[in-house]
Design a protein around this motif. Structure first.
Motif, short mmCIF file in Angstrom:
data_model
loop_
_atom_site.label_atom_id
_atom_site.label_comp_id
_atom_site.label_asym_id
_atom_site.label_seq_id
_atom_site.Cartn_x
_atom_site.Cartn_y
_atom_site.Cartn_z
N GLY A 1 -91.23 41.24 15.94
CA GLY A 1 -89.80 40.93 15.76
C GLY A 1 -89.17 41.64 14.59
O GLY A 1 -87.95 41.83 14.55
N GLY A 2 -89.96 42.03 13.63
CA GLY A 2 -89.45 42.73 12.45
C GLY A 2 -90.60 43.23 11.62
O GLY A 2 -91.72 42.71 11.70
N TYR B 1 -91.54 44.72 7.64
CA TYR B 1 -91.01 44.82 6.27
C TYR B 1 -92.08 45.34 5.33
O TYR B 1 -93.27 45.12 5.55
CB TYR B 1 -90.55 43.44 5.78
N VAL C 1 -87.52 47.07 9.36
CA VAL C 1 -87.16 47.40 10.75
C VAL C 1 -86.75 46.07 11.35
O VAL C 1 -87.57 45.17 11.50
CB VAL C 1 -88.36 48.00 11.50
N THR C 2 -85.48 45.93 11.66
CA THR C 2 -84.97 44.61 12.00
C THR C 2 -84.75 44.40 13.49
O THR C 2 -84.31 43.32 13.88
CB THR C 2 -83.65 44.34 11.26
N ALA C 3 -85.01 45.40 14.29
CA ALA C 3 -84.89 45.21 15.74
C ALA C 3 -86.29 45.16 16.32
O ALA C 3 -87.12 46.04 16.06
CB ALA C 3 -84.09 46.35 16.36
N TRP D 1 -93.16 40.28 11.25
CA TRP D 1 -92.54 39.00 11.62
C TRP D 1 -92.68 38.87 13.13
O TRP D 1 -92.08 39.64 13.89
CB TRP D 1 -91.07 38.97 11.17
N LYS E 1 -91.71 37.11 16.04
CA LYS E 1 -90.67 36.19 16.53
C LYS E 1 -89.78 36.91 17.51
O LYS E 1 -89.77 38.15 17.56
CB LYS E 1 -89.84 35.65 15.37
N ASP F 1 -86.16 38.12 19.16
CA ASP F 1 -84.90 38.62 18.61
C ASP F 1 -83.92 37.47 18.43
O ASP F 1 -83.82 36.59 19.27
CB ASP F 1 -84.29 39.67 19.55
N ASP F 2 -83.17 37.51 17.36
CA ASP F 2 -82.12 36.54 17.08
C ASP F 2 -82.64 35.11 16.94
O ASP F 2 -81.87 34.16 17.04
CB ASP F 2 -81.02 36.58 18.16
N ASP G 1 -84.14 32.47 14.41
CA ASP G 1 -84.31 32.28 12.98
C ASP G 1 -85.78 32.10 12.67
O ASP G 1 -86.49 31.36 13.36
CB ASP G 1 -83.51 31.04 12.55
N ASP H 1 -87.05 30.39 10.56
CA ASP H 1 -87.32 28.98 10.22
C ASP H 1 -87.08 28.04 11.40
O ASP H 1 -87.23 26.83 11.25
CB ASP H 1 -86.42 28.54 9.06
N ALA H 2 -86.66 28.60 12.54
CA ALA H 2 -86.31 27.72 13.66
C ALA H 2 -87.53 26.93 14.12
O ALA H 2 -88.63 27.49 14.23
CB ALA H 2 -85.77 28.55 14.81
N PRO H 3 -87.38 25.64 14.38
CA PRO H 3 -88.55 24.85 14.78
C PRO H 3 -89.19 25.37 16.06
O PRO H 3 -90.41 25.30 16.22
CB PRO H 3 -87.95 23.45 15.00
N HIS I 1 -86.75 22.85 6.27
CA HIS I 1 -85.37 23.19 6.62
C HIS I 1 -85.28 24.67 6.91
O HIS I 1 -86.10 25.46 6.44
CB HIS I 1 -84.40 22.82 5.48
N GLN I 2 -84.27 25.03 7.65
CA GLN I 2 -83.96 26.43 7.84
C GLN I 2 -83.10 26.88 6.67
O GLN I 2 -82.64 26.08 5.87
CB GLN I 2 -83.23 26.64 9.17
N GLN J 1 -78.03 41.12 12.32
CA GLN J 1 -79.02 41.90 13.05
C GLN J 1 -80.09 40.94 13.58
O GLN J 1 -80.21 39.82 13.11
CB GLN J 1 -79.61 42.97 12.13
N PRO J 2 -80.88 41.40 14.57
CA PRO J 2 -81.82 40.47 15.21
C PRO J 2 -82.80 39.83 14.24
O PRO J 2 -83.18 38.68 14.40
CB PRO J 2 -82.54 41.36 16.23
N ALA J 3 -83.23 40.58 13.24
CA ALA J 3 -84.13 40.02 12.24
C ALA J 3 -83.44 40.12 10.88
O ALA J 3 -82.51 40.91 10.71
CB ALA J 3 -85.44 40.79 12.24
N PRO J 4 -83.88 39.32 9.93
CA PRO J 4 -83.21 39.31 8.63
C PRO J 4 -83.19 40.69 7.97
O PRO J 4 -84.10 41.49 8.14
CB PRO J 4 -84.05 38.34 7.80
#
Lengths: 278, 853
Positions: A76-77, A79, A104-106, A137, A139, A141-142, A144, A146-148, B453-454, B822-825
């Motif tokens: 997913g990313g 860094y 790389v964020t995409a 990372w 995960k 795309d799009d 979060d 931290d999303a549960p 938390h997020q 963007q899709p990732a931070p």
């Protein structure tokens, strides 16, 4: 020379002197250096082991011969942080405190059984500074970090494990949601194991410096994922098909195969990052 | 705890301020004479060697036809001064006194203050009188520091008898050399400016940016300093300080938006710490606005233009009162360019100057201000380039702010035989709230003691309620020694600030605060003394200098003293920000008292050589200090100053030609700061940095003629961190500003009165600025202009900002942020900018009734 002419000449000399000083100072100001390292854009790529060509065979630490026939990893990313990984340091926050030098964020789904570099959909950006800690990372795309819940399948793998005369055809599909949540060590520290940490492979030891127009290559070594997986510990409950026989390594932290595959997937040594200047 | 000020209070105050001058005029049963036309008073050449400074007091009979009759000297500086004063005043023309509507003779009292040349600012740079056009102009001679605030009325007897009233001049501090700029706004007021802060650009090296919106203070750069919102420049309005102590957005926060630009008569900018009068925050320099309204009578102005901008301004300057007596109320609203930039603003200022006995004067000033504004904040460059965001868009429409300010001040001046004494008392109430989001969703990382938390968002919500009480004053003495007049000024400043400041982090999804970064009540006392001598051992040599002693006392109540705990007890609630536990869980009160104090002495010195044929050289050196931000004060420790030392060498050339008065300057400077501050987007404010230095050059030129006024300045500076040798980010290395205005009678007239046209242009160039991580900003070029037509008391025309409609980046930054675009931070530092305003055109019309100019 009358008084007026003399004064005029003196003034002329003063003006000339001032002009020279002005030009000198202009040069002084314009000659200032930059504030540090410039920003760069680079191509981001990922690949399986160089030897991989549609399949990959290896022997793990428990004596199983494994032939991977399918292995796709959702990255997913990606860094790189300037911070040096310190062994023995406790859990780090999901976003490291140091400066990130490349990202790389995409996201992209990487065929790990293909040794040829596969591009990420968008270029990476960075600053020309050395980075020592790489991160993946895992995960969608799009989603979060931290999303549960994240329904994205970060690993889809299939293969055959053999030891002696025993054969374990297997597959696995890994997601990272509450199924990866580690219970809190004590009630006073409810945030000690956030879900974001489960989704991040860190630290990956790297030493690179991004440069404009270069290439950041992520080399993935799936054999590390399975290095301590005891396929013999798969239970009948994990057998999802008899004909042909097929085991599924559970998408959870239950049982040795599932837990060790998860640990292998999160192991930094399963990945290598290399930057090549143009 | 101080309560927020009611917004309506300002408007009652405004009405009061408008009434003060009106009442002053109404009480006069008989209208005293007023100056209609005044010729310059020349400093007598015969006295140039003595360099006498002081006041000359005259009794002047004004005839019924407005001409001057007998002139009697009541207080003399010497024969040459008597003659110079008589000669000039006898050429003055007055509106005669009126009794029962009929002109009558009267006797008035005129005070003239003489300051010797040389040129530096208080003399040649701001001749309020323009050189007469045509070849018959008198030979150039040095001028006195002419009273900028004329006449104020005392009770007026019948005009058949004599009446005394006084022309009051303002005492200007002696010049500190080539970097002491007394800028008379004059015709350059015709150049469009959004606010009073932009008048600062008439002094060299100043760049203003603003990522905070219309009601937010400007970020100010001066000679290589990033003064942010005022931390490095001491601001005042007629001596009343503006810098706020302990504002969480920045210690020294100075919001100049409460000043109505039309009511600024001039400003004194001292670049560098060279004057003992300069106090806290005068690291890069100081700026003092002097208020005044030259246009007498009632003036109603209305402006309307692009982006829904509307402005209504009412000003009143009673005809028979001083320029320093006025009232003004200003209402303005705008939808703003692009997203989230609307603002509503109201402000009022009133001042009354009057006589106090035969040799004294007083001034009462009140201001009221309220604003409500939205802020677009910053945009990521990559989002703009990828089309994800428009140039004038915003990420977070929650950003904005509100601010209220009330102040009253009283000043008394008394001239005695042995010296001049001046005292100022002031009270200021401020209420400020600002809401920013610089980093999106980056900083709210999960802590182990917090519930999972997020990222909740990095919105910063700051509030400040403060009350400032203070006084400043001085005594100025002069005596003859070594064959020349020698001067001494002893002064003081005392100020107390009571500041209640909070900073919260606010959740983006529901606007609810989730964390308290700061909760601090500060009582800060600042007392200073200074001595400043003005010695002239030789006719061509002057030494001005002295020492300033500063003392700071901090009494702080940190209501959030424990923000993290090692090994808390089992009952510990980790989601709260301010805890009541010590390590290992032992109870503590979350509030802690902190006391600290510090004292320092800062010498300053200026040597002036000349003038030689209009050319004067100066060398100045000084040490200054910035007191520490209350939020960085530690208990029990001495409170360090950030100290700086600066020196400069410069030259000023001043000459009055037949067509124009010219002043040109060239200054080389260097400044070193022991501990600087650099803006941090993570904290949303300036944070501590290392040792820095600035080296540079300033050039400035002003030419003022009877039909034109032009000002240009260029500053080149190299600002570096001393340890790494890297440039200080955000600081412009080259700044050019040019302003020019022309006005003339047009070849048309209406009803026998000529129509006058005026054209003004202002141009700014800023070289690409250094940014963190090796980035360079873009060059910034803007051109503003106005065209105005005046007929009798009616003025109309158009004001245009950014004439070429360039898309320019007013503020540029480079840091990590994550706005979920963007899709990732996004975690790598990236270019950000705050957009400069596109072309803005305002139609303006003003009507002046009952005015005499």
């Amino acid at each position: 020379m009358n008084q007026r002419e003399g004064r005029g000449q003196r003034l002329g000399r003063v003006q000339t002197g001032l002009a020279v000083l002005l030009i000198s100072l202009s040069a002084l100001a314009c000659g200032a250096t930059d504030t540090g390292t410039p920003a760069v854009t680079f191509q981001a790529l990922a690949a399986g082991p160089e030897a991989a060509a549609g399949s990959l065979s290896f022997e793990n630490q428990l004596g199983y011969s494994v032939e991977l026939q399918r292995a796709e990893l959702l990255v997913g990313g990606m860094y790189v942080n300037r911070q040096v990984p310190l062994p023995g340091v406790g859990a780090q926050p999901c976003v490291l405190p140091g400066t990130y030098v490349a990202e790389v964020t995409a996201g992209a789904v990487i065929d790990v059984l293909d040794g040829r570099p596969q591009p990420f959909p968008t270029p990476g950006i960075g600053i020309q500074d050395r980075g020592f800690t790489g991160e993946l990372w895992l995960k969608g795309d799009d989603v979060d970090i931290d999303a549960p819940a994240d329904g994205s399948q970060v690993l889809d793998a299939r293969g055959i494990a053999r030891r002696g005369n025993d054969v374990w055809p297997f597959e696995t599909r890994i997601t990272v949601s509450q199924n990866r949540r580690i219970p809190d060590p004590d009630l006073r520290r409810p945030g000690a194991n956030p879900i974001c940490r489960a989704r991040i492979v860190s630290p990956i030891s790297v030493d690179l410096r991004p440069s404009e127009g270069g290439q950041l290559l992520l080399r993935i070594h799936p054999e590390q994922w399975f290095s301590t997986v005891d396929f013999g510990a798969l239970t009948p409950a994990d057998r999802i098909s008899d004909s042909p026989p097929l085991y599924r390594i559970p998408d959870s932290l239950e049982g040795q195969p599932a837990l060790n595959l998860w640990n292998g997937l999160k192991r930094g040594s399963a990945y290598a990052m290399q930057f090549t200047d143009p | 705890m101080p309560q927020p000020m009611p917004k309506t209070g300002g408007f009652f105050a405004a009405l009061l301020f408008m009434l003060v001058p009106a009442l002053a005029q109404a009480q006069s049963a008989v209208v005293p004479p007023s100056i209609k036309e005044r010729s310059p008073v020349e400093y007598p050449e015969a006295a140039l060697g003595s360099r006498v400074a002081g006041d000359e007091v005259l009794a002047v009979t004004v005839r019924a036809d407005g001409t001057v009759g007998a002139v009697e000297v009541l207080s003399s500086l010497g024969v040459e001064f008597d003659n110079a004063a008589r000669e000039a005043v006898q050429r003055w023309l007055f509106e005669p006194a009126l009794r029962d509507g009929k002109a009558a003779s009267a006797r008035i009292r005129v005070d003239l203050h003489f300051d010797p040349p040389p040129p530096p600012p208080e003399t040649e740079i701001l001749p309020p009188e323009k050189p007469p056009a045509g070849p018959a102009a008198p030979a150039p001679t040095p001028k006195v520091s002419h009273p900028t605030a004329p006449e104020s009325a005392a009770p007026t007897p019948p005009p058949s008898e004599v009446a005394d009233f006084t022309v009051h001049g303002r005492l200007r501090p002696p010049s500190r050399g080539a970097s002491d700029f007394n800028v008379h706004v004059g015709d350059l007021a015709l150049v469009p400016r959004k606010n009073a802060a932009e008048l600062l650009s008439l002094a060299p090296g100043i760049l203003l940016t603003n990522e905070g919106g219309d009601g937010h203070p400007e970020q100010i750069f001066l000679r290589g300093f990033d003064a942010r919102l005022g931390q490095d420049i001491e601001f005042s309005v007629d001596g009343v300080p503006i810098n706020q102590v302990g504002n969480p957005e920045g210690n020294g926060y100075a919001d100049l938006n409460f000043v109505i630009p039309e009511l600024v008569d001039e400003l004194r900018v001292v670049e560098g710490p060279f004057d003992p009068r300069q106090g806290n925050f005068a690291v890069a320099g100081s700026a003092d606005y002097r208020l005044g309204l030259e246009r007498r009578g009632f003036t109603a102005k209305f402006q309307s233009g692009t982006f829904g901008t509307r402005r209504a301004l009412l000003m009143y300057g009673p005809q028979k009162e001083a320029v320093g007596t006025f009232g003004g109320v200003d209402l303005q609203e705008s939808a703003g360019f692009g997203q989230n930039r609307a603002s509503k603003r109201a402000r009022a200022m009133g001042q009354y100057e009057g006589a106090l006995g035969r040799t004294g004067s007083f001034r009462l000033t009140g201001t009221a201000y309220a604003v409500d504004y939205q802020t677009a904040g910053v945009l990521r460059e990559d989002d703009y380039r990828a089309g994800r965001k428009g140039f004038f868009d915003t990420y977070d429409p929650w950003q904005g702010g509100e601010s209220q300010r009330l102040s009253v001040a009283a000043e008394v001046k008394k001239v005695h035989d042995h010296g001049t004494f001046e005292n100022l008392l002031y009270v200021i109430r401020n209420g400020v709230r600002s809401r920013h989001n610089f980093t999106g969703y980056l900083l709210d990382t999960q802590q182990e003691f917090q519930s999972p938390h997020q990222q909740r968002g990095d919105r910063i919500d700051r509030t400040t309620d403060s009350t400032t009480l203070g006084s400043r004053g001085f005594g100025r003495f002069s005596a003859e020694a070594l064959g020349h007049p020698q001067g001494l000024e002893l002064g003081y400043a005392a100020r107390g600030d009571f500041v209640d400041a909070q900073q919260f982090r606010v959740q983006s999804s529901n606007d609810v605060p989730y964390s308290r970064d700061l909760d601090l009540y500060s009582r800060v006392a600042n007392l200073s003394l200074y001595a400043d001598v003005d010695l002239r051992p030789l006719p061509w040599l002057t030494w001005r200098g002295g020492v300033r002693g500063e003392a700071f006392f901090y009494d702080l109540e940190d209501r959030c003293a424990a923000t993290s705990i090692r090994y808390p007890s089992s009952g510990f609630v980790g989601d709260a920000s301010c805890h009541s536990q010590q390590p290992l869980g032992e109870y503590r009160d979350p509030t802690q008292r902190i006391n600290a104090s510090s004292m320092g002495y800062f010498p300053r010195s200026t040597l002036l050589f000349g003038p030689f044929s209009g050319l004067q050289f100066s060398v100045a050196w000084g040490r200054g200090a910035r007191a520490i931000d209350p939020m960085f004060v530690n208990s029990g420790s001495g409170t360090p100053f950030a100290e700086l030392s600066g020196w400069e060498g410069g030259a000023t050339y001043a000459r009055t030609l037949p067509v124009a008065a010219l002043v040109a300057r060239s200054v080389f400077f260097r400044t070193e700061v022991s501990q600087d501050f650099i803006f941090s987007q993570t904290d949303g404010r300036n944070t501590l940095a290392g040792r820095t230095s600035r080296t540079g050059w300033v050039g400035a030129l002003r030419a003022t003629g009877s039909w034109f006024d032009a000002n240009a300045n260029l500053t080149l500076v190299r600002a570096l961190f001393e340890d790494t040798g890297l440039p200080i980010p955000y600081v412009p290395e080259a700044v050019f500003r040019g302003d020019a205005a022309i006005h003339h009678d047009l070849p048309w007239s209406f009803q026998g009165s000529p129509i006058q046209g005026a054209l003004a242009l202002g141009n700014t160039y800023v070289a690409p600025r250094a940014l963190p991580y090796g980035q360079r900003g873009e060059a910034l070029v803007t051109l503003d202009g106005s065209i105005l037509f005046t007929w009798k008391g009616i003025e109309t025309g158009f004001l245009a900002s950014n004439l070429f409609n360039t898309k320019y980046r007013l503020g540029e930054y480079n840091y990590a942020s994550n706005f979920l675009s963007q899709p990732a931070p996004t975690l790598v530092p990236e270019r950000h900018f705050s957009a400069g305003a596109p072309r803005t055109i305002l139609w303006t019309i003003a009507l002046t009734l009952g005015g005499d100019r």
